[in-house]
Design an enzyme around this catalytic site. Structure first.
Site, PDB file in Angstrom:
ATOM      1  CG  PHE B  11      -2.257   0.732   0.944  1.00  0.00           C
ATOM      2  CD1 PHE B  11      -3.037   0.448  -0.168  1.00  0.00           C
ATOM      3  CD2 PHE B  11      -2.666   1.732   1.812  1.00  0.00           C
ATOM      4  CE1 PHE B  11      -4.210   1.154  -0.410  1.00  0.00           C
ATOM      5  CE2 PHE B  11      -3.836   2.448   1.583  1.00  0.00           C
ATOM      6  CZ  PHE B  11      -4.610   2.164   0.470  1.00  0.00           C
ATOM      7  N   GLY B  15       0.040   0.863  -4.699  1.00  0.00           N
ATOM      8  CA  GLY B  15      -1.129   0.300  -4.029  1.00  0.00           C
ATOM      9  C   GLY B  15      -2.219   1.336  -3.802  1.00  0.00           C
ATOM     10  CB  THR B  98       5.027  -6.108  -1.980  1.00  0.00           C
ATOM     11  OG1 THR B  98       5.558  -7.064  -2.912  1.00  0.00           O
ATOM     12  CG2 THR B  98       3.777  -6.684  -1.333  1.00  0.00           C
ATOM     13  CE  LYS B 127      11.089  -2.829 -11.101  1.00  0.00           C
ATOM     14  NZ  LYS B 127       9.964  -1.967 -10.700  1.00  0.00           N
ATOM     15  CD  GLU B 151       1.264  -3.812 -20.208  1.00  0.00           C
ATOM     16  OE1 GLU B 151       0.679  -4.419 -21.093  1.00  0.00           O
ATOM     17  OE2 GLU B 151       2.425  -3.368 -20.359  1.00  0.00           O
ATOM     18  CE  LYS B 227      10.658  -0.994 -15.015  1.00  0.00           C
ATOM     19  NZ  LYS B 227      10.823   0.479 -14.952  1.00  0.00           N
TER      20      LYS B 227
END
Lengths: 341, 341
Positions: B11, B15, B98, B127, B151, B227
């Site tokens: 959060f 989040g 997270t 990631k 995505e 990525k």
């Protein structure tokens, strides 16, 4: 393996690209989706080749290029043409790639409606019927519960309809501003780089095959205006038609105007704007390092949205195989919807 | 109306963006897809708010911003945290936001696997677990026949996974070359425009909240390398992991090098390359008017393909609502697959 029986109408650059793409990707599509493409009929403006057992893509292209018309296709060539082709053989999906006609949308309109009424799905690269009769076409497709896809009609190989619908469904699109015609972008880019006149650059572009012998649809902004209408209807829900677009082309742009702009760090580009406030195609000044500063025959579009902010896509707006790739993507998306459940 | 019960883990900025996006789009999703979102649990690093009847998004954000932790959420706040949250309430889909951990992928990895094993779909912006354990994560998802979408983990609001999969399925992708980190692009852009040093520009970026207090993951290319791994696996089918990427960051780039490049019409950008021949993140010279010449915190990627040739996409690589919009797109795509048949 499940077969997908295709009729391809229109066998110019895009149509031939479709045949070639199918030939290149047949095995790949079999592996990935369990579907075997069968081209059961192909029509050009005056003739066709029809065979329920399937035609050979390479022989179709060779026949057209060497002999001019498809009636010369061995064994299955004939003078049957236009809508009559759709009556001659059973099919699942019409690939419609006839030339754009902005007077009355024909023959695309009649071919497409005939296919819809027979319960067939349609994939098109044509702009005429969509720019003139968008709502009507969608309504008839919906009435018949068939799929109707037209990605190739706007940006060639630049994804824009699928881009908005499939990658941005969480966001509301406020506007689309972009360069939707490759020929004019090429002419303006050359004028900017070389300082050449409009007339000379147009002639050079015609010699290179980038501009057509009659360049009116491109240089007067008609092509971009058709695309503006299609985007307004499909992505912004604006029930516009061709006559609602304010259009100004590039034929009055002088090398002096381009030179002056360049000095101040600007380019002149033919910009299409699609929003609730404006449906407009006109030459505009754009900043040198902006996303609009693309060169050559490229197309681009920036979508302004609520959640994702601004997203831009760039790709080849024309080209035989490139445009066909967008039609093949539409066919694959129909396969996913209708044949893979 | 059908309910979709969501647990949101994490959060922070993303989040909170997810909660806000859900709040903004709830009615729209109801109208369009006939699905009502219900946030049944939200966890931060030490606490959570859990209610089978649904939590209020605005109150969640207000609680977190004013009181620091979710255990202060009225009535339903508690010290339950981590995996335990997933045991406390029935849910359909885990939204995993997270922070990225490139050491061991936790807590994302364990949370996600726990959700998979319970038969739940997962949408992530993380990631770490993907860069370290991509194949394993996909395999566990497949074993459990659940959806796993990521995505947001690559381009924030720049569509790239969906872009390739949904708008270019007809083409084979040979390579992806792009700018996948907004912070370094911002720093390099400022250094180019202002002639400032790396150290000063980094500090300025930290003050603006563009670079983090510990900027290592961004400036040393770690974020872009993660990525790169995700794109290699998901779009090119290369079973790579983080250690396979050759990485060089931007911390040794001097204002002199940038000035020299600029004089010759080049920019220095941190470029990620994803192809069979190279998995690489490194500073490179790029031409001024190329698609790579984007400024600020933008991300971009050019996909080289067989049929569609080169296609480029540009968008915001970060931002709370922007990144959340990509997660919401993933959720909508799962709704289309699983809840609309």
């Amino acid at each position: 393996m499940k077969e997908l029986k295709l009729i391809l109408m229109g066998f110019g650059a895009v149509g031939k690209g479709v045949a070639e793409s199918i030939s290149i990707k047949r095995n790949n599509i079999k592996d990935k989706f369990g579907i075997d493409f069968k081209l059961v009929a192909v029509g050009d403006s005056s003739s066709s080749a029809i065979s329920a057992n399937g035609l050979d893509e390479k022989l179709l292209i060779e026949t057209k290029e060497k002999k001019g018309t498809l009636d010369k296709y061995p064994e299955f060539g004939s003078n049957i043409n236009g809508e009559a082709v759709l009556d001659k053989v059973d099919y699942d999906l019409l690939v419609e790639a006839t030339p754009t006609n902005i007077e009355n949308g024909e023959p695309a309109k009649s071919l497409t409606i005939k296919a819809f009424n027979a319960g067939k799905d349609v994939v098109t690269s044509n702009k005429g019927h969509l720019a003139l009769f968008f709502s009507e076409m969608i309504e008839i497709a919906n009435q018949n519960n068939v799929e109707f896809k037209y990605e190739a009609s706007v940006g060639g190989a630049m994804p824009i309809i699928n881009f908005a619908e499939k990658t941005l469904p969480s966001s509301k699109i406020f506007s689309i501003i972009g360069i939707l015609n490759g020929t004019t972008n090429y002419i303006l880019s050359r004028m900017t780089i070389e300082g050449s006149s409009y007339k000379n650059t147009l002639e050079e572009s015609q010699q290179l095959g980038i501009a057509e012998t009659d360049p009116t649809q491109d240089v007067e902004g008609i092509d971009a205006a058709c695309k503006t209408v299609i985007l307004a209807n499909s992505l912004l829900g604006i029930p516009a038609t061709y006559s609602d677009v304010e259009v100004e082309g590039i034929s009055k742009i002088t090398s002096e105007a381009i030179g002056l702009a360049k000095k101040e760090g600007y380019f002149i580009k033919l910009i299409a704007e699609v929003s609730k406030h404006a449906l407009k195609v006109s030459p505009r000044l754009i900043k040198k390092n902006s996303p609009y500063a693309i060169e050559g025959t490229l197309n681009m579009a920036t979508l302004k949205t609520d959640l994702a902010d601004e997203v831009t896509v760039v790709g080849k707006g024309a080209g035989s195989i490139e445009t066909a790739s967008a039609m093949l993507t539409d066919i694959i998306n129909i396969i996913k919807i209708k044949y893979q459940k």
